[in-house]
Scaffold this motif. Structure first.
Motif, short mmCIF file in Angstrom:
data_model
loop_
_atom_site.label_atom_id
_atom_site.label_comp_id
_atom_site.label_asym_id
_atom_site.label_seq_id
_atom_site.Cartn_x
_atom_site.Cartn_y
_atom_site.Cartn_z
N LEU A 155 0.83 -1.21 0.00
CA LEU A 155 0.00 0.00 0.00
C LEU A 155 0.86 1.25 0.00
N GLN A 161 2.56 1.58 -3.49
CA GLN A 161 1.61 2.02 -4.52
C GLN A 161 1.24 3.49 -4.34
N SER A 162 1.14 3.93 -3.09
CA SER A 162 0.81 5.33 -2.81
C SER A 162 1.91 6.27 -3.32
N LEU A 194 -4.34 2.98 -8.31
CA LEU A 194 -5.42 3.38 -7.40
C LEU A 194 -6.28 2.19 -7.01
N ILE A 223 -4.45 0.18 -4.50
CA ILE A 223 -4.45 0.85 -3.20
C ILE A 223 -5.78 0.61 -2.48
N ARG A 246 -6.43 -1.51 0.85
CA ARG A 246 -7.12 -0.85 1.97
C ARG A 246 -8.28 -1.70 2.48
#
Length: 204
Positions: free
Chosen positions: A35, A38-39, A189, A192, A196
């Motif tokens: 995460l 990727q962010s 996105l 992500i 999440r």
């Protein structure tokens, strides 16, 4: 005392927490690392898009913020419920398995085979249903992100052709670059959001 608390807990629950949950905890931290990575990629893509075309990037940003807000609004409660339900079912299945093995003679003597089997099937079906719902929510972000990206690009073309009365042909090089960057953005996105969902569901 610690011994009293151990005796109060179901053996199956303790076994599940010792054997299965540490593996899931490992996956949890791996997803957390993914995460973060990727962010960082998304931030870099946004920076490049912002330099290339600020107005389109602002439109995409607003659309993505709306998407994230709606996703959280509609699915947060469901994901929290799924996470707690999954843990409870995993503990119940392990507990019933442990108790059934210990009481196998009593089950056969009292002819409880059918009842025991049906109880297992019921729990497994509930667990499968819960995991299916989680998987469905995890796979939802990609099509949503693609819709947002396509909408942003169509809005950009509409803005150039209709509002500014210019030919889109003049913007083909920059549009091609933006399409490639936006596709990459949509992929990151969606990953992500999927990560999440996984993290939120496995917090329990």
């Amino acid at each position: 005392s610690s011994i009293a608390s151990l005796s109060r807990d179901n053996p199956g629950k303790l076994l599940n927490n010792l054997i299965q949950e540490p593996t899931i905890a490992g996956k949890f931290f791996a997803k957390l690392t993914d995460l973060i990575a990727q962010s960082l990629v998304v931030v870099m893509i946004f920076s490049v898009l912002l330099i290339s075309n600020a107005s389109l990037t602002i439109i995409l940003t607003l659309a993505i913020i709306v998407l994230l807000f709606l996703f959280r609004f509609f699915f947060k409660g469901i994901i929290d419920y799924i996470g707690k339900k999954r843990l409870k079912l995993a503990q119940d299945i392990t507990n019933q398995g442990e108790q059934s093995i210990r009481a196998i003679r009593d089950i056969k003597l009292l002819e409880l085979n059918y009842k025991t089997k049906n109880s297992f099937i019921e729990k497994y079906n509930k667990n499968r249903s819960v995991l299916f719902r989680l998987s469905s929510i995890q796979n939802l972000p990609l099509p949503l992100a693609e819709i947002i990206i396509v909408t942003g690009i169509v809005t950009f073309i509409f803005y150039i052709e209709i509002i500014k009365s210019q030919s889109i042909i003049d913007f083909i090089p920059i549009l091609g670059f933006i399409v490639v960057a936006a596709q990459r953005l949509a992929s990151n996105l969606s990953q992500i959001l999927s990560s999440r969902v996984f993290l939120q569901a496995y917090i329990p």
